[in-house]
Every structure is written in C-alpha cells, then in structure tokens.
Write a protein that holds these residues in place. Structure first.
Motif, PDB file in Angstrom:
ATOM      1  N   THR B  84       0.727  -1.199   0.073  1.00 11.03           N
ATOM      2  CA  THR B  84       0.281  -0.035  -0.029  1.00 11.03           C
ATOM      3  C   THR B  84       0.763   1.345  -0.076  1.00 11.03           C
ATOM      4  N   ARG B  86       0.100   4.439   0.056  1.00  9.27           N
ATOM      5  CA  ARG B  86      -0.472   5.577   0.806  1.00  9.27           C
ATOM      6  C   ARG B  86       0.222   5.648   2.359  1.00  9.27           C
ATOM      7  N   LYS B 107       0.500  -0.010  -4.853  1.00  6.62           N
ATOM      8  CA  LYS B 107      -0.772  -0.395  -4.881  1.00  6.62           C
ATOM      9  C   LYS B 107      -1.695   0.839  -4.225  1.00  6.62           C
ATOM     10  N   GLY B 108      -2.783   1.092  -4.732  1.00  7.78           N
ATOM     11  CA  GLY B 108      -3.582   1.929  -4.013  1.00  7.78           C
ATOM     12  C   GLY B 108      -3.246   3.337  -4.320  1.00  7.78           C
ATOM     13  N   GLY B 109      -2.358   3.871  -5.218  1.00  9.77           N
ATOM     14  CA  GLY B 109      -2.126   5.340  -5.517  1.00  9.77           C
ATOM     15  C   GLY B 109      -1.397   6.030  -4.170  1.00  9.77           C
ATOM     16  N   SER B 127      -0.041   1.300 -10.895  1.00 12.66           N
ATOM     17  CA  SER B 127      -0.571   0.480 -10.112  1.00 12.66           C
ATOM     18  C   SER B 127       0.057  -1.056 -10.367  1.00 12.66           C
ATOM     19  N   LEU B 128       0.305  -1.913  -9.531  1.00 11.08           N
ATOM     20  CA  LEU B 128       0.720  -3.055  -9.860  1.00 11.08           C
ATOM     21  C   LEU B 128      -0.421  -4.095  -9.300  1.00 11.08           C
ATOM     22  N   LEU B 129      -0.454  -5.082  -9.458  1.00 15.58           N
ATOM     23  CA  LEU B 129      -1.568  -5.960  -9.029  1.00 15.58           C
ATOM     24  C   LEU B 129      -1.244  -6.586  -7.553  1.00 15.58           C
ATOM     25  N   GLY B 130      -1.985  -6.204  -6.548  1.00 16.43           N
ATOM     26  CA  GLY B 130      -2.046  -6.909  -5.349  1.00 16.43           C
ATOM     27  C   GLY B 130      -2.448  -8.288  -5.517  1.00 16.43           C
ATOM     28  N   THR B 169      -1.114  -0.393 -14.570  1.00 15.73           N
ATOM     29  CA  THR B 169      -2.266   0.758 -14.783  1.00 15.73           C
ATOM     30  C   THR B 169      -1.618   2.151 -14.566  1.00 15.73           C
ATOM     31  N   ILE B 179      -6.220   8.958 -11.069  1.00 20.02           N
ATOM     32  CA  ILE B 179      -7.466   8.107 -11.065  1.00 20.02           C
ATOM     33  C   ILE B 179      -8.179   7.861  -9.767  1.00 20.02           C
ATOM     34  N   TYR B 180      -7.327   7.687  -8.454  1.00 23.91           N
ATOM     35  CA  TYR B 180      -7.790   7.535  -7.217  1.00 23.91           C
ATOM     36  C   TYR B 180      -8.448   8.574  -6.821  1.00 23.91           C
ATOM     37  N   ILE B 183     -11.792   8.828  -8.753  1.00 20.13           N
ATOM     38  CA  ILE B 183     -12.950   7.554  -8.275  1.00 20.13           C
ATOM     39  C   ILE B 183     -13.680   7.846  -6.924  1.00 20.13           C
ATOM     40  N   ASP B 184     -12.563   8.305  -6.197  1.00 22.22           N
ATOM     41  CA  ASP B 184     -13.070   8.582  -4.755  1.00 22.22           C
ATOM     42  C   ASP B 184     -14.073   9.714  -4.601  1.00 22.22           C
TER      43      ASP B 184
END
Lengths: 288, 209
Positions: B84, B86, B107-109, B127-130, B169, B179-180, B183-184
């Motif tokens: 993560t 953040r 991951k998670g921005g 973004s990498l795949l968790g 991504t 994007i985070y 979207i939020d």
C-alpha cells in the motif's frame, strides 16, 4: 482419536496450501464478475487476477508476498474425541512452517510495544474456538489474514439501529476503504452480540462460500442490495475503476440489545482460506 | 486504453505520454522497498545531504521482496508483490522531487500532496496487481544491489532489473490527474443516490417478506 501430532500437521499444511491458491469459490466469483464487467480496465485487471491465481496454483507459488497473520478457527464437535493441547499444536505447526516452508516467509509481525519484528508474537497464532453440536469431528479453518485489507475493519455500537443505520455504516466503511484493500473484496458484517462477538461474526462471515445464499431471508436481501450498492461506487478491481468492487457481502447476526454493535470487515480479492475436517478415526477431509 | 512499453531509467518524454488508465510494461532498472523504515532513512539521508547507498534509476516501486544472497554470489529471487503506497504519503513528495523520480509504483495510489509533487517533477504512478506475486515475480530478472541489511528483507532498499513487468495501470499521470482521486470523489458524489436505491430495495424486500 485426534491427537496433537495430527492437528500440528493439518494446521501447518492448511497454511502452506492457503498461501498458494485463490480458493475455487472465489475464482468462480471473479470469473462471473469478469463476464458482467463493462469497464475495459477492470476487465483487464480481472483477467490478470485470474491469471495470477492460475499460475500460483499450477506452480505452487505464493499469491501474495504478505503471508498474513495466521488465524485459525477450530470448531469442535460434541462427540469429537481428541486429546492434547490444541493451541500448542497449532503454535508448533506454525513454528515448523516458518522453519521449513519454501520459499521463506517474511517477518510481518512485530511486538507493538518494542517494534521488534518476528514471524510470530504473543497470542499467535490467533485461534478462535467454537463448539458445534454433536459432530464426531473437529473442523479447522486457516486464514492467512493480510492486514492490507484487514486494517479497514470498523466497529460501532448503535442505540437500537435500524437496517438503514446498519447499511449506512457498512457503506461508510466501504467508501472509506475505497481503493485501498485490493478490491474486489469480500465484505463481512456482524450485527448484534457484544463487542468481541460482533467482530467474530463479521470475520467469520468472510469465511462463508462466495456465492452462497444466506439462509436468513432478511439478511439474504440485505446482502444482495449492499453488494449492488458497493458495486455502484465505481472503485473497481484494484481501485482503478469499474463495477466490480466487491465479490460478496456476507452478514451474520446475534442477539440484539438496546446497545447493538455492528462490525464491518474485509478480505482482499485473493480471499485466502482453507478448511479441513479431522474425523475421530484420524481421517482428514479437506473441505475447501 | 493505450498500451506502452517503457524502459527504465525512464525518459521524461516517455512518461509525459502516459494517461491515467493506460497500461504499461516496464523493463530495465528499478529501485524498490516495502518498508516505512527505509522511507524514513531515505529522508534522513536527504536531510544530511548524503547520497543514498544506491542510485535510484528514476523508478521507485513500493515492492516488498524476498530475495536471498547466495554464498557463491548473486541472489535467489523468491517473490515480490506491491504494498500500500499511501502508507508512505508523508515521505513521497520529497522523494519524488529530490530524487527526480519519473515513475513511482505500488498499489492503491498516493495522496494529493504526492500528486502535486508528481506533476512538478513530471512523474507518474503505476498500479501493480496486489496478489499478483506469481506474475510480477517472474518479471524480476536480476537483483543488482541490496542495501540496508539491518532491515528485514522486504524493507531493504534494492535495485533490480525487470523485463516486461506488467501490465501496470497508470493511476496518476504527470499532469496532476489521479484516477484514485477521481474515483473517490465520484463514489462520494454517488452516495445520495446509492443510499436512495438501498432504501427502495429495503422497501421492496419488506413488501416481499
């Protein structure tokens, strides 16, 4: 007779197995979500998740680098015949796993008072015990609980909450976790009981088979509408957009009181868990 | 959804063409760590004006990693997976600006202070795949350097060579778009209608029961 050696062996092997696959119910739910998903990025991410799950299982690789906090649920049948110290057997099983597993685990645990790192710590593994009717077996569920999703859990005590209050609280927790908990997640919700029971209900609800229907009609309807609501948020797989933010919402409840706690917790998309049944004659049956 | 193949160290031009939602396959040298202590130590080095023990090749990924040094030299690469990002929000703006980062991965921005730093530095977030360990680990071709061995393995600062790491991504571009954050905000804006729909569905269910 179920003895310590058997419990040690089973709990150790369940842990190792749980790290190396996404359970079949969860793979099916990801595949179903992939069919319905319209967002291009989300479809690409779901494809990648399914590929990661397939490679991990086929090659025996870890799905995630975070091997999580070892958590076990031991459900003891009233006619189960066992002897020995179940908790110590599980502790030894995990210690042996740490020594022998390949590839090696990482030290994810610390002593919160001193920050000293280790594979295990006080009260570990976390073992919950429950009694189940008059069954002639012991069921053991092993969950390597990753706290990247676990940390977003939330609990609040309400004064005689309505279903609306409960659903609003669940949606707040879902929005707060947002893109952070490796969605699409399994949401577990516990309603009622007391502080620790509520959390236990929520946690155990995440263990339930994804796609199963809640036998309690009020909760079945609530699960369906909360899943729809959570997926309308738009966070999507890995939080980069889409209509697949949760794979399932699982709810359980206990007695209420004027003061009724509600707990919400999450399991990330890999939804790691493994369960075995230990029969009195020493036979071990893998449930999932 | 454009697909890009980017080499690292990345050029400003390559990074500038990335838009949120694009997919990236990354090849070349990257610096990685999974740990908060490593971030704190990096800041301490910057405070003292001291060079880091390894050169950050423009790409820095929040990537806990399990690698072991072989007795005969070289490393066994067991597995990697993102963590993560953040958690490192307080440290990243300075690292982005002062280490001239062009790509941050995890991951998670990252939070909005980081997004601003990224815009200033011409840096993107990937973004990498968790839970993508089996795929991501296969893209790690060589471990070039491991520093700060007083930390547990996943918290060390390491330099690796990757090939076709991805698909990743683009979560934050070099122009201040996250994007985070989008979207939020959208999710929060949708909440009144989501709650109204929940109320309708509750009424339907009550009627049926």
């Amino acid at each position: 007779m179920i003895d310590e050696a058997l419990i040690q062996e089973v709990t150790e092997s369940l842990y190792s197995a749980a790290l190396r696959r996404v359970p079949p119910d969860t793979v099916r739910a990801l595949e179903a979500a992939r069919e319905l998903e319209e967002h291009e990025n989300a479809r690409a991410t779901l494809d990648l998740m399914l590929r990661s799950a397939a490679i991990a299982e086929e090659k025996g690789k870890f799905v995630c680098s975070d091997s999580g906090v070892p958590t076990y649920l031991v459900e003891i049948g009233g006619r189960a015949q066992w002897q020995g110290d179940i908790k110590q057997a599980i502790v030894r099983g995990f210690a042996h796993l740490v020594e022998t597993i390949s590839p090696p685990l990482l030290k994810h645990v610390n002593n919160p008072l001193t920050n000293e790192r280790g594979f295990a710590g006080k009260e570990m593994p976390s073992v919950a015990v429950d009694l189940i009717g008059d069954a002639e077996y012991i069921d053991i569920t092993c969950v390597p609980k990753a706290l990247g999703s676990g940390r977003w859990a939330s609990i609040k005590t309400f004064i005689s909450p309505s279903l609306e209050d409960i659903e609003a609280f669940a949606m707040e927790a879902i929005i707060e976790a947002g893109s952070q908990h490796c969605p699409p997640v399994i949401v577990g919700i516990g309603i009622g009981g007391n502080f620790d029971l509520t959390a236990k209900l929520a946690n155990r609800a995440t263990y339930r088979e994804v796609g199963s229907i809640n036998p309690e009609p009020i909760l079945a309807a609530m699960e369906e509408r909360l899943k729809e609501a959570a997926n309308a948020t738009g966070f999507g797989p890995m939080g980069v957009g889409g209509s697949t933010s949760v794979l399932g919402v699982h709810i359980d409840y206990a007695f209420g009181h004027g003061y009724t706690p509600v707990a919400v917790c999450f399991n990330c998309w890999i939804n790691r868990r493994a369960k075995a049944r230990l029969h009195n004659d020493g036979r071990v049956e893998r449930i999932f | 959804m454009a697909v890009h193949r980017i080499s690292s160290p990345p050029s400003s031009e390559a990074v500038a063409q990335l838009a949120v939602g694009d997919l990236v396959y990354l090849s070349g040298e990257v610096a990685v760590t999974g740990g908060l202590p490593a971030h704190k130590r990096m800041i301490a080095f910057l405070d003292k004006g001291q060079p880091l023990p390894l050169a950050i090749p423009g790409t820095f990924i929040h990537l806990p990693h399990m690698v072991e040094e072989r007795e005969e030299g070289g490393y066994d690469i067991h597995y990697v997976n993102p963590t993560t990002s953040r958690r490192f929000d307080d440290y990243m703006p300075r690292l982005i600006r002062e280490l001239d980062l062009k790509i941050v991965g995890g991951k998670g921005g990252l939070g909005l202070d980081c997004v601003r730093a990224m815009r200033d530095a011409g840096c993107v977030y990937l973004s990498l795949l968790g839970g993508g360990s089996a795929i991501l680990s296969a893209a790690i071709k060589e471990v070039l350097q491991v520093e700060w061995r007083d930390f547990p393995p996943h918290f060390r600062l390491s330099r690796m060579r990757v090939e076709e790491l991805g698909p990743l991504t683009v979560g934050i571009d070099a122009y201040g778009n996250s994007i985070y954050d989008q979207i939020d905000r959208t999710a929060r804006e949708r909440m009144p209608q989501i709650m109204a729909q929940l109320a309708r569905r509750r009424q339907e269910a009550a009627g049926e029961l």
